[in-house]
Design a protein around this motif. Structure first.
Motif, PDB file in Angstrom:
ATOM      1  N   ILE A   1       0.873  -1.178   0.000  1.00 40.86           N
ATOM      2  CA  ILE A   1       0.000   0.000   0.000  1.00 40.86           C
ATOM      3  C   ILE A   1       0.909   1.227   0.000  1.00 40.86           C
ATOM      4  N   PRO A   2       1.417   1.595  -1.174  1.00 45.84           N
ATOM      5  CA  PRO A   2       2.383   2.691  -1.207  1.00 45.84           C
ATOM      6  C   PRO A   2       1.778   4.008  -0.706  1.00 45.84           C
TER       7      PRO A   2
ATOM      8  N   PRO B   1       1.952  -0.827  -7.319  1.00 41.46           N
ATOM      9  CA  PRO B   1       2.618  -0.599  -8.600  1.00 41.46           C
ATOM     10  C   PRO B   1       2.520  -1.863  -9.458  1.00 41.46           C
ATOM     11  N   ALA B   2       2.242  -1.678 -10.748  1.00 43.12           N
ATOM     12  CA  ALA B   2       2.086  -2.838 -11.631  1.00 43.12           C
ATOM     13  C   ALA B   2       3.350  -3.692 -11.581  1.00 43.12           C
ATOM     14  N   GLY B   3       3.162  -4.968 -11.507  1.00 44.16           N
ATOM     15  CA  GLY B   3       4.290  -5.897 -11.581  1.00 44.16           C
ATOM     16  C   GLY B   3       4.890  -6.254 -10.232  1.00 44.16           C
ATOM     17  N   CYS B   4       4.449  -5.581  -9.154  1.00 45.66           N
ATOM     18  CA  CYS B   4       5.162  -5.797  -7.888  1.00 45.66           C
ATOM     19  C   CYS B   4       4.842  -7.154  -7.239  1.00 45.66           C
TER      20      CYS B   4
ATOM     21  N   ILE C   1      -6.866  -2.041  -8.277  1.00 45.99           N
ATOM     22  CA  ILE C   1      -6.109  -3.296  -8.144  1.00 45.99           C
ATOM     23  C   ILE C   1      -6.193  -4.097  -9.447  1.00 45.99           C
ATOM     24  N   LEU C   2      -7.405  -4.161 -10.000  1.00 46.61           N
ATOM     25  CA  LEU C   2      -7.603  -4.930 -11.232  1.00 46.61           C
ATOM     26  C   LEU C   2      -6.949  -4.258 -12.440  1.00 46.61           C
TER      27      LEU C   2
END
Ligand code: GLV
Length: 306
Positions: free
Chosen positions: A7-8, A49-52, A72-73
């Motif tokens: 949760i950045p 972040p995408a890919g994390c 999220i999706l």
């Protein structure tokens, strides 16, 4: 065995501590400081972040830290795993309190009086007639809002993708019934989930179906409203005002015309914030369920997007 909190931009020490109390034997780590991605079995995510998550090969379950899951999706690399969302009475309570406050704000004409104050105009007026509300989206929060306003004595209509039955509330569904749902409402409250079907749903054509002088409240997602169409509807007087808690881009960029528009009341996405205390119990329960091979509570239908 570990849980990753992804949760950045949020302080997570308290959430980490509280979750640790509920799950003393589980390592709770805050992304990106994950000692061994191979032992992460659950990720609690919000605007990740995408890919994390792709380097966490043993993930079993995903838990959204909020009620909506569109952010999220949106990650095309999201692992194909069960995803649960938060359904929290505290979050519902805070949404109802916000909405009731907003409706009262307009009933009392605080928008007009605050503009008058800036011009040093003294002009008493009786309260605005707000008798009929339309709730767009009859999910968890939409139904709660509809019942709440019904109890307060408003006439309440509801509109959703599939037809719902709610005592005392006239329910409409689908595109063909949109006009019937909104055309008599003094205030239209958007509580729809953001999906490919609802993106830009409130465009010029649909906004023009609202009653002349209606007020729009958006507490769902910014991208459901076409920003330009909203500005045009306000400038033409078709809509009297808009209260926006959510925006296409958050924080709203400083050059965006919403900031300065006299008919827009803005709040910084605070209508219903996840409460760490109540969320922790749900996260812990879903972790235990995923370990036991049981279905998660408040599971999201990922195809539908909510
Ligand atoms: C907040 O916007 C949430 O979806 O929980």
């Amino acid at each position: 065995m570990s849980i990753a909190l992804v949760i950045p931009d949020r302080k997570l020490d308290q959430l980490q501590q509280k979750l640790q109390q509920q799950l003393p034997d589980v390592l709770i780590e805050i992304w990106p400081d994950i000692a061994d991605p191979a032992v992460v079995e659950m990720a609690v995510v919000w605007r990740q972040p995408a890919g994390c998550l792709v380097n966490m090969p043993n993930l079993k379950a995903l838990q959204s830290f909020g009620a909506g899951v569109d952010n999220i999706l949106a990650d095309a690399t999201l692992p194909d795993l069960p995803l649960a969302r938060i359904v929290d009475p505290m979050l519902t309570q805070s949404m109802l309190q916000y909405l009731q406050g907003v409706v009262q704000h307009y009933q009392l004409r605080l928008d007009e009086f605050s503009a008058q104050q800036r011009k040093q105009h003294w002009k008493p007026r009786s309260p605005r007639k707000i008798q009929r509300l339309c709730i767009l989206g009859l999910g968890e929060l939409g139904q709660a809002a509809a019942c709440h306003f019904l109890q307060l004595g408003f006439v309440v209509d509801g509109w959703s993708a599939s037809l719902k039955t709610l005592p005392g509330i006239q329910c409409f569904a689908g595109d063909e019934q949109f006009f019937a749902a909104v055309s008599q409402a003094d205030v239209v409250i958007c509580l729809l989930p953001l999906t490919p079907q609802t993106e830009n749903l409130l465009n010029q054509q649909r906004l023009s179906q609202l009653k002349s002088g209606a007020i729009l409240v958006n507490v769902a997602r910014g991208a459901i409203v076409d920003d330009l169409a909203l500005l045009q509807s306000l400038d033409s007087g078709q809509l009297a005002a808009a209260c926006l808690d959510v925006f296409r881009v958050e924080p709203l960029p400083s050059e965006h015309p919403f900031w300065q528009h006299p008919a827009i009341l803005m709040t910084p996405h605070i209508s219903a914030v996840t409460n760490a205390d109540t969320a922790v119990a749900q996260i812990a329960e879903n972790y235990r369920r995923s370990q036991a091979g049981l279905p998660l509570l408040n599971l999201v239908c990922q195809q539908r997007g909510y």
